[in-house]
Design an enzyme around this catalytic site. Structure first.
Site, PDB file in Angstrom:
ATOM      1  N   TYR A 223      44.522   7.490 -15.491  1.00  6.45           N
ATOM      2  CA  TYR A 223      43.846   5.928 -15.834  1.00  6.45           C
ATOM      3  C   TYR A 223      42.940   6.527 -17.157  1.00  6.45           C
ATOM      4  CZ  TYR A 223      40.774   2.202 -15.840  1.00  6.45           C
ATOM      5  OH  TYR A 223      40.178   1.021 -16.318  1.00  6.45           O
TER       6      TYR A 223
ATOM      7  N   SER B  31      37.009   2.052 -20.709  1.00  9.18           N
ATOM      8  CA  SER B  31      36.403   2.370 -19.685  1.00  9.18           C
ATOM      9  C   SER B  31      35.249   3.360 -19.706  1.00  9.18           C
ATOM     10  CB  SER B  31      37.414   2.821 -18.664  1.00  9.18           C
ATOM     11  OG  SER B  31      36.571   3.364 -17.239  1.00  9.18           O
TER      12      SER B  31
END
Length: 256
Positions: free
Chosen positions: A161, A148
Protein backbone atom coordinates in the site's frame (compact mmCIF):
# COMPACT_ATOMS: atom_id res chain seq x y z
CA UNK A 1 -26.04 26.78 -4.14
CA UNK A 2 -23.76 29.81 -3.72
CA UNK A 3 -20.21 29.53 -2.44
CA UNK A 4 -16.60 29.82 -3.50
CA UNK A 5 -16.99 26.82 -5.84
CA UNK A 6 -20.28 27.94 -7.40
CA UNK A 7 -20.39 27.20 -11.12
CA UNK A 8 -17.71 24.51 -10.88
CA UNK A 9 -17.98 20.78 -11.38
CA UNK A 10 -16.10 18.16 -9.38
CA UNK A 11 -15.44 14.44 -9.61
CA UNK A 12 -14.60 12.67 -6.36
CA UNK A 13 -13.59 9.02 -6.63
CA UNK A 14 -14.29 6.61 -3.81
CA UNK A 15 -16.90 9.05 -2.52
CA UNK A 16 -19.39 6.66 -0.96
CA UNK A 17 -17.68 6.65 2.45
CA UNK A 18 -14.88 8.06 4.58
CA UNK A 19 -12.70 10.85 3.24
CA UNK A 20 -14.35 10.72 -0.18
CA UNK A 21 -17.82 11.14 1.30
CA UNK A 22 -16.73 14.07 3.46
CA UNK A 23 -15.00 15.67 0.48
CA UNK A 24 -17.99 15.31 -1.85
CA UNK A 25 -20.30 16.86 0.71
CA UNK A 26 -17.91 19.72 1.48
CA UNK A 27 -17.32 20.58 -2.19
CA UNK A 28 -21.06 20.51 -2.81
CA UNK A 29 -21.82 22.78 0.15
CA UNK A 30 -19.34 25.25 -1.35
CA UNK A 31 -21.33 25.31 -4.57
CA UNK A 32 -19.79 22.67 -6.84
CA UNK A 33 -21.80 20.12 -8.81
CA UNK A 34 -20.28 16.84 -7.60
CA UNK A 35 -20.03 13.45 -9.30
CA UNK A 36 -19.97 10.88 -6.51
CA UNK A 37 -18.02 7.86 -7.73
CA UNK A 38 -18.42 4.43 -6.18
CA UNK A 39 -17.26 0.93 -7.01
CA UNK A 40 -19.90 -1.36 -5.51
CA UNK A 41 -21.89 0.27 -2.70
CA UNK A 42 -24.55 2.10 -4.64
CA UNK A 43 -26.74 2.59 -1.59
CA UNK A 44 -23.96 4.44 0.23
CA UNK A 45 -23.21 6.60 -2.81
CA UNK A 46 -26.85 7.57 -3.24
CA UNK A 47 -26.99 8.37 0.46
CA UNK A 48 -24.20 10.90 -0.16
CA UNK A 49 -26.19 12.35 -3.06
CA UNK A 50 -29.31 12.57 -0.89
CA UNK A 51 -27.32 14.27 1.88
CA UNK A 52 -25.96 16.84 -0.55
CA UNK A 53 -29.39 17.56 -2.01
CA UNK A 54 -30.94 17.87 1.45
CA UNK A 55 -28.42 20.64 2.13
CA UNK A 56 -29.33 22.44 -1.08
CA UNK A 57 -26.43 21.17 -3.17
CA UNK A 58 -26.18 19.25 -6.42
CA UNK A 59 -24.68 15.77 -6.84
CA UNK A 60 -25.12 12.56 -8.78
CA UNK A 61 -23.64 9.07 -8.49
CA UNK A 62 -21.39 7.32 -11.01
CA UNK A 63 -20.30 3.66 -10.81
CA UNK A 64 -16.99 2.19 -11.98
CA UNK A 65 -14.78 -0.63 -10.73
CA UNK A 66 -11.20 0.62 -10.78
CA UNK A 67 -9.90 -2.90 -10.38
CA UNK A 68 -10.95 -3.40 -14.01
CA UNK A 69 -8.88 -2.04 -16.88
CA UNK A 70 -11.86 -0.14 -18.27
CA UNK A 71 -12.69 1.47 -14.92
CA UNK A 72 -11.66 5.02 -15.92
CA UNK A 73 -13.56 4.70 -19.22
CA UNK A 74 -16.69 3.61 -17.36
CA UNK A 75 -16.45 6.54 -14.96
CA UNK A 76 -16.08 9.11 -17.72
CA UNK A 77 -18.89 7.52 -19.75
CA UNK A 78 -21.19 7.74 -16.74
CA UNK A 79 -20.06 11.28 -16.02
CA UNK A 80 -20.63 12.41 -19.62
CA UNK A 81 -24.14 11.01 -19.55
CA UNK A 82 -25.20 12.57 -16.24
CA UNK A 83 -23.43 15.93 -16.36
CA UNK A 84 -25.64 17.04 -19.24
CA UNK A 85 -28.40 17.58 -16.69
CA UNK A 86 -26.33 20.16 -14.84
CA UNK A 87 -23.74 21.67 -17.21
CA UNK A 88 -23.85 22.71 -20.85
CA UNK A 89 -20.20 22.01 -21.69
CA UNK A 90 -19.52 18.99 -19.46
CA UNK A 91 -16.11 20.18 -18.38
CA UNK A 92 -14.46 19.33 -15.05
CA UNK A 93 -12.96 21.90 -12.70
CA UNK A 94 -11.95 19.62 -9.82
CA UNK A 95 -10.79 16.00 -9.87
CA UNK A 96 -10.15 14.31 -6.52
CA UNK A 97 -8.46 10.92 -6.81
CA UNK A 98 -9.43 9.39 -3.49
CA UNK A 99 -10.47 5.81 -4.33
CA UNK A 100 -8.06 3.27 -2.89
CA UNK A 101 -7.81 -0.22 -1.51
CA UNK A 102 -5.46 -1.61 1.09
CA UNK A 103 -4.49 -5.01 2.49
CA UNK A 104 -2.61 -5.25 5.76
CA UNK A 105 0.30 -7.55 4.99
CA UNK A 106 4.06 -7.57 5.42
CA UNK A 107 6.47 -8.33 2.59
CA UNK A 108 6.31 -12.04 3.37
CA UNK A 109 2.52 -12.07 3.72
CA UNK A 110 1.61 -10.07 0.59
CA UNK A 111 -0.21 -12.09 -2.07
CA UNK A 112 0.42 -11.20 -5.70
CA UNK A 113 -3.32 -10.80 -6.41
CA UNK A 114 -3.64 -8.28 -3.55
CA UNK A 115 -0.51 -6.45 -4.72
CA UNK A 116 -1.83 -6.21 -8.27
CA UNK A 117 -5.28 -5.00 -7.20
CA UNK A 118 -3.79 -2.28 -4.98
CA UNK A 119 -1.69 -0.98 -7.86
CA UNK A 120 -4.65 -1.21 -10.23
CA UNK A 121 -6.97 0.81 -8.00
CA UNK A 122 -4.49 3.13 -6.29
CA UNK A 123 -2.13 3.93 -9.19
CA UNK A 124 -3.33 2.72 -12.59
CA UNK A 125 -6.85 4.09 -12.17
CA UNK A 126 -5.92 7.69 -11.24
CA UNK A 127 -3.20 7.74 -13.93
CA UNK A 128 -5.61 6.79 -16.71
CA UNK A 129 -8.51 8.72 -15.23
CA UNK A 130 -6.41 11.86 -15.62
CA UNK A 131 -5.11 10.82 -19.04
CA UNK A 132 -8.58 10.11 -20.38
CA UNK A 133 -9.98 13.22 -18.71
CA UNK A 134 -7.51 15.72 -20.18
CA UNK A 135 -9.99 16.97 -22.77
CA UNK A 136 -12.59 17.42 -20.03
CA UNK A 137 -10.38 19.29 -17.54
CA UNK A 138 -10.93 23.00 -17.90
CA UNK A 139 -8.03 25.43 -18.11
CA UNK A 140 -7.15 26.42 -14.54
CA UNK A 141 -8.70 23.32 -12.99
CA UNK A 142 -7.38 21.44 -9.96
CA UNK A 143 -6.41 17.82 -9.41
CA UNK A 144 -6.00 16.59 -5.83
CA UNK A 145 -4.60 13.13 -5.21
CA UNK A 146 -5.14 11.50 -1.84
CA UNK A 147 -1.85 9.92 -0.83
CA UNK A 148 -0.79 8.87 2.68
CA UNK A 149 1.60 9.77 5.46
CA UNK A 150 2.94 6.21 5.24
CA UNK A 151 5.23 7.49 2.49
CA UNK A 152 7.43 9.19 5.11
CA UNK A 153 7.11 6.57 7.86
CA UNK A 154 8.00 2.89 7.95
CA UNK A 155 4.91 0.68 8.16
CA UNK A 156 6.04 -2.85 7.26
CA UNK A 157 2.49 -4.16 7.76
CA UNK A 158 1.24 -2.16 4.73
CA UNK A 159 4.34 -2.22 2.56
CA UNK A 160 2.60 -2.66 -0.82
CA UNK A 161 0.00 0.00 0.00
CA UNK A 162 2.81 2.39 0.88
CA UNK A 163 4.42 1.76 -2.50
CA UNK A 164 1.21 2.74 -4.28
CA UNK A 165 0.98 6.01 -2.39
CA UNK A 166 4.62 6.81 -3.13
CA UNK A 167 3.82 6.34 -6.81
CA UNK A 168 0.89 8.73 -6.46
CA UNK A 169 3.22 11.38 -5.00
CA UNK A 170 5.53 10.99 -7.99
CA UNK A 171 2.57 11.31 -10.35
CA UNK A 172 1.54 14.49 -8.54
CA UNK A 173 4.93 16.12 -8.98
CA UNK A 174 5.31 15.10 -12.61
CA UNK A 175 1.84 16.16 -13.72
CA UNK A 176 2.15 19.51 -11.95
CA UNK A 177 5.02 20.24 -14.32
CA UNK A 178 3.35 18.77 -17.40
CA UNK A 179 -0.07 20.36 -16.94
CA UNK A 180 1.12 23.67 -15.54
CA UNK A 181 1.07 25.45 -18.92
CA UNK A 182 -2.69 24.89 -19.00
CA UNK A 183 -3.02 26.41 -15.55
CA UNK A 184 -3.97 23.01 -14.12
CA UNK A 185 -2.74 22.59 -10.55
CA UNK A 186 -1.87 19.13 -9.25
CA UNK A 187 -1.37 18.52 -5.55
CA UNK A 188 -1.60 15.65 -3.09
CA UNK A 189 -2.91 15.36 0.45
CA UNK A 190 -1.33 12.84 2.81
CA UNK A 191 -3.61 11.85 5.70
CA UNK A 192 -2.40 10.09 8.82
CA UNK A 193 -4.68 7.69 10.71
CA UNK A 194 -8.29 8.68 10.07
CA UNK A 195 -11.42 7.27 11.71
CA UNK A 196 -13.02 5.69 8.65
CA UNK A 197 -14.73 2.38 7.89
CA UNK A 198 -11.42 1.05 6.54
CA UNK A 199 -9.82 1.46 9.96
CA UNK A 200 -12.87 0.53 12.00
CA UNK A 201 -11.85 -3.06 12.70
CA UNK A 202 -8.79 -2.07 14.71
CA UNK A 203 -9.41 1.57 15.62
CA UNK A 204 -13.05 2.19 16.56
CA UNK A 205 -13.45 -0.86 18.77
CA UNK A 206 -10.12 -0.68 20.56
CA UNK A 207 -9.68 2.21 23.04
CA UNK A 208 -6.01 1.30 23.39
CA UNK A 209 -5.50 1.73 19.65
CA UNK A 210 -7.16 5.14 19.74
CA UNK A 211 -5.00 6.19 22.67
CA UNK A 212 -1.85 4.95 20.93
CA UNK A 213 -2.63 6.91 17.75
CA UNK A 214 -3.50 10.02 19.77
CA UNK A 215 -0.25 9.88 21.73
CA UNK A 216 1.72 9.49 18.47
CA UNK A 217 0.00 12.61 17.08
CA UNK A 218 1.04 16.15 18.02
CA UNK A 219 -2.57 17.35 18.18
CA UNK A 220 -3.45 14.39 20.42
CA UNK A 221 -6.44 12.90 18.63
CA UNK A 222 -7.37 10.59 15.79
CA UNK A 223 -8.09 12.27 12.46
CA UNK A 224 -11.64 12.67 11.15
CA UNK A 225 -12.70 12.52 7.48
CA UNK A 226 -13.66 16.20 7.44
CA UNK A 227 -10.16 17.14 8.64
CA UNK A 228 -8.88 15.88 5.31
CA UNK A 229 -11.84 17.15 3.28
CA UNK A 230 -11.12 20.71 4.42
CA UNK A 231 -7.56 20.52 3.08
CA UNK A 232 -8.74 19.00 -0.19
CA UNK A 233 -11.36 21.73 -0.59
CA UNK A 234 -8.71 24.39 -0.02
CA UNK A 235 -6.39 22.92 -2.66
CA UNK A 236 -9.32 22.67 -5.06
CA UNK A 237 -10.28 26.31 -4.58
CA UNK A 238 -8.94 29.51 -6.09
CA UNK A 239 -7.42 30.32 -2.70
CA UNK A 240 -4.69 27.83 -3.63
CA UNK A 241 -4.21 29.14 -7.17
CA UNK A 242 -0.43 29.52 -6.63
CA UNK A 243 0.06 26.07 -5.10
CA UNK A 244 1.01 23.11 -7.30
CA UNK A 245 3.27 20.08 -7.21
CA UNK A 246 2.96 19.84 -3.43
CA UNK A 247 2.31 16.95 -1.07
CA UNK A 248 0.46 18.47 1.89
CA UNK A 249 0.47 16.26 4.95
CA UNK A 250 -2.74 16.43 6.97
CA UNK A 251 -1.97 14.10 9.84
CA UNK A 252 -2.25 16.31 12.91
CA UNK A 253 1.50 15.91 13.29
CA UNK A 254 1.82 12.13 13.27
CA UNK A 255 5.19 10.79 14.43
CA UNK A 256 6.98 14.12 14.20
Amino acid sequence: MSGQLAGKTAVVTGASRGIGRATAIRLATQGAVVAVHYASDGAAAHDVVDTVRAQGGTAFAVQADFGAVDGPDRLWAGYDERIKEFSADGHVDILVNNAATSVRATLEETKIEDYERMFAVNVRAPFFLIQKGLDRLREGSAIVNVASAVTRMAFPEVVAYGLTKGALNTLTLTLAQELGPRGIRVNAVSPGTVDTDVNASWLRHDPQAQEFVSQETALRRVGRPDDIAKVIAYLASDQAEWVTGQVVEASGGARL
